[in-house]
Design an enzyme around this catalytic site. Structure first.
Site, PDB file in Angstrom:
ATOM      1  N   GLU A 113      19.591  12.522  14.685  1.00 57.51           N
ATOM      2  CA  GLU A 113      20.520  12.333  14.510  1.00 57.51           C
ATOM      3  C   GLU A 113      21.291  12.887  15.802  1.00 57.51           C
ATOM      4  O   GLU A 113      20.053  12.963  16.814  1.00 57.51           O
ATOM      5  CB  GLU A 113      21.681  13.497  13.868  1.00 57.51           C
ATOM      6  CG  GLU A 113      23.421  13.350  13.816  1.00 57.51           C
ATOM      7  CD  GLU A 113      23.839  11.885  13.221  1.00 57.51           C
ATOM      8  OE1 GLU A 113      23.556  10.836  14.137  1.00 57.51           O
ATOM      9  OE2 GLU A 113      24.887  12.161  12.483  1.00 57.51           O
ATOM     10  N   ASP A 114      22.426  12.349  17.014  1.00 57.59           N
ATOM     11  CA  ASP A 114      22.040  12.513  17.940  1.00 57.59           C
ATOM     12  C   ASP A 114      23.324  13.325  18.168  1.00 57.59           C
ATOM     13  O   ASP A 114      23.156  14.133  18.801  1.00 57.59           O
ATOM     14  CB  ASP A 114      23.127  11.058  18.823  1.00 57.59           C
ATOM     15  CG  ASP A 114      24.464  10.920  17.685  1.00 57.59           C
ATOM     16  OD1 ASP A 114      24.501  11.451  16.559  1.00 57.59           O
ATOM     17  OD2 ASP A 114      25.199   9.723  18.161  1.00 57.59           O
ATOM     18  N   ASP A 117      28.921  17.695  14.927  1.00 57.63           N
ATOM     19  CA  ASP A 117      29.912  18.038  15.606  1.00 57.63           C
ATOM     20  C   ASP A 117      30.707  18.710  14.278  1.00 57.63           C
ATOM     21  O   ASP A 117      30.189  20.278  14.093  1.00 57.63           O
ATOM     22  CB  ASP A 117      30.557  17.126  15.989  1.00 57.63           C
ATOM     23  CG  ASP A 117      31.873  17.324  16.404  1.00 57.63           C
ATOM     24  OD1 ASP A 117      32.473  18.518  16.553  1.00 57.63           O
ATOM     25  OD2 ASP A 117      32.108  16.081  16.259  1.00 57.63           O
ATOM     26  N   PHE A 168      34.295  16.833  24.417  1.00 59.22           N
ATOM     27  CA  PHE A 168      33.665  15.361  24.329  1.00 59.22           C
ATOM     28  C   PHE A 168      32.837  14.613  24.655  1.00 59.22           C
ATOM     29  O   PHE A 168      32.962  14.615  26.020  1.00 59.22           O
ATOM     30  CB  PHE A 168      34.586  14.844  23.548  1.00 59.22           C
ATOM     31  CG  PHE A 168      34.328  13.125  23.597  1.00 59.22           C
ATOM     32  CD1 PHE A 168      34.120  13.348  21.670  1.00 59.22           C
ATOM     33  CD2 PHE A 168      34.337  11.985  23.402  1.00 59.22           C
ATOM     34  CE1 PHE A 168      33.681  12.491  20.547  1.00 59.22           C
ATOM     35  CE2 PHE A 168      33.830  10.590  22.769  1.00 59.22           C
ATOM     36  CZ  PHE A 168      33.833  10.595  21.690  1.00 59.22           C
ATOM     37  N   ARG A 181      27.354   3.475  25.868  1.00 58.98           N
ATOM     38  CA  ARG A 181      25.876   4.009  25.086  1.00 58.98           C
ATOM     39  C   ARG A 181      24.675   4.054  26.128  1.00 58.98           C
ATOM     40  O   ARG A 181      23.879   4.887  26.158  1.00 58.98           O
ATOM     41  CB  ARG A 181      25.582   3.581  24.095  1.00 58.98           C
ATOM     42  CG  ARG A 181      26.978   3.856  22.843  1.00 58.98           C
ATOM     43  CD  ARG A 181      26.550   3.283  21.244  1.00 58.98           C
ATOM     44  NE  ARG A 181      27.271   2.781  20.565  1.00 58.98           N
ATOM     45  CZ  ARG A 181      27.292   3.579  19.679  1.00 58.98           C
ATOM     46  NH1 ARG A 181      26.630   4.443  19.412  1.00 58.98           N
ATOM     47  NH2 ARG A 181      28.240   3.318  18.805  1.00 58.98           N
TER      48      ARG A 181
HETATM   49  P1  IMP Z   1      30.665  14.913  12.299  1.00 60.13           P
HETATM   50  O1  IMP Z   1      30.232  14.096  11.277  1.00 60.13           O
HETATM   51  O2  IMP Z   1      31.550  15.512  12.873  1.00 60.13           O
HETATM   52  O3  IMP Z   1      29.195  16.053  12.370  1.00 60.13           O
HETATM   53  O4  IMP Z   1      30.327  14.019  13.953  1.00 60.13           O
HETATM   54  C1  IMP Z   1      28.723  13.492  14.039  1.00 60.13           C
HETATM   55  C2  IMP Z   1      28.788  12.267  14.031  1.00 60.13           C
HETATM   56  O5  IMP Z   1      30.289  12.022  14.960  1.00 60.13           O
HETATM   57  C3  IMP Z   1      27.833  12.114  15.518  1.00 60.13           C
HETATM   58  O6  IMP Z   1      26.981  11.890  15.231  1.00 60.13           O
HETATM   59  C4  IMP Z   1      28.594  11.424  16.544  1.00 60.13           C
HETATM   60  O7  IMP Z   1      28.357   9.595  16.222  1.00 60.13           O
HETATM   61  C5  IMP Z   1      30.011  11.399  16.320  1.00 60.13           C
HETATM   62  N1  IMP Z   1      30.221  12.690  17.366  1.00 60.13           N
HETATM   63  C6  IMP Z   1      30.607  14.167  17.266  1.00 60.13           C
HETATM   64  N2  IMP Z   1      30.812  14.668  18.755  1.00 60.13           N
HETATM   65  C7  IMP Z   1      30.944  12.964  19.114  1.00 60.13           C
HETATM   66  C8  IMP Z   1      31.032  13.587  20.827  1.00 60.13           C
HETATM   67  O8  IMP Z   1      31.248  14.437  21.460  1.00 60.13           O
HETATM   68  N3  IMP Z   1      30.925  12.541  21.668  1.00 60.13           N
HETATM   69  C9  IMP Z   1      30.780  10.849  20.801  1.00 60.13           C
HETATM   70  N4  IMP Z   1      29.806  10.715  19.274  1.00 60.13           N
HETATM   71  C10 IMP Z   1      30.586  11.949  19.017  1.00 60.13           C
HETATM   72 MG    MG Z   2      25.446   9.924  15.006  1.00 58.22          MG
END
Ligand code: IMP
Ligand code: MG
Length: 201
Positions: A113-114, A117, A168, A181
């Site tokens: 995963e990238d 959050d 962000f 990207r």
């Molecule tokens: P989560 O489900 O809240 O953990 O968010 C996960 C996904 O939200 C990541 O895989 C990203 O694709 C996107 N995401 C969360 N924070 C950021 C950010 O700061 N920049 C860009 N994408 C984000």
């Molecule tokens: Mg992602």
């Protein structure tokens, strides 16, 4: 004498970037360290490296490259998931393309995963994988980034590249409305970047 103009981002992004958070060289060194940890844990096994598209794509590519250097065997799969609109999570995870679950039977799986959050994405993905393929041997998470939030994410990644403050961020696969990207490094987006109409680029 030739004079090269050096710019570290495409000129059309001028004003959209607030500050540089992680330089590419630092990212690549850390990705190598993560690959070394994975190799230590999985030597002699062949985990399925699952790329969570699209954000994890550059990270996945460099991670696999480093695993190859360590002569670590692996299989590859791709899963497309989205939960974000603009700069906030919708709280609802969308799967827009899934591989054949049968391919995970009896396998060790590493979800690449990238960024983690809120943890919503993975906390929904993992139970679905377990439900649809109960014979998965193990599931671990390898995330390049993890955000430090007041309410810590519900999900624990075994391998984390960097723990970062709650901004962000964009670049190295991470987008804001599909832009950025293509940045080499990881940046904090500026107010102008957030307000920019992404349809015009
Ligand atoms: P989560 O489900 O809240 O953990 O968010 C996960 C996904 O939200 C990541 O895989 C990203 O694709 C996107 N995401 C969360 N924070 C950021 C950010 O700061 N920049 C860009 N994408 C984000
Ligand atoms: Mg992602």
């Amino acid at each position: 004498m030739l004079c090269f103009q050096t710019s570290i981002y495409p000129p059309e992004y001028e004003g959209h970037l607030d500050s540089l958070m992680i330089k590419r060289d630092t990212i690549l060194a850390r990705v190598r360290a993560l690959a070394s940890m994975i190799h230590q844990d999985y030597e002699g096994r062949r985990p399925v490296m699952v790329c969570i598209l699209k954000g994890a794509c550059p990270f996945y590519q460099h991670l696999l490259d480093a695993l190859m250097d360590f002569r670590q065997g692996f299989l590859t799969e791709f899963l497309r998931v989205s939960s974000y609109e603009g700069t906030s999570t919708t709280g609802k995870v969308k799967f827009s393309g899934v591989f054949n679950m049968e391919d995970l039977k009896g396998r060790d799986v590493i979800l690449v995963e990238d960024i983690i959050d809120t943890g919503t994405t993975l906390s929904e993905v993992i139970p679905i994988l377990r439900e649809q393929c109960p014979s998965i041997k193990s599931i671990e998470i390898c995330s390049l980034l993890s955000k430090r939030l007041p309410n810590p994410a519900k999900i624990e990644a075994k391998y984390v590249g960097f723990s970062i403050p709650n901004h962000f961020i964009i670049g190295y696969g991470l987008d804001y409305n599909e832009l950025y990207r293509d940045l080499k490094d990881i940046w904090v987006i500026s107010k102008a970047g957030i307000e920019f109409d992404s349809g015009t680029l």
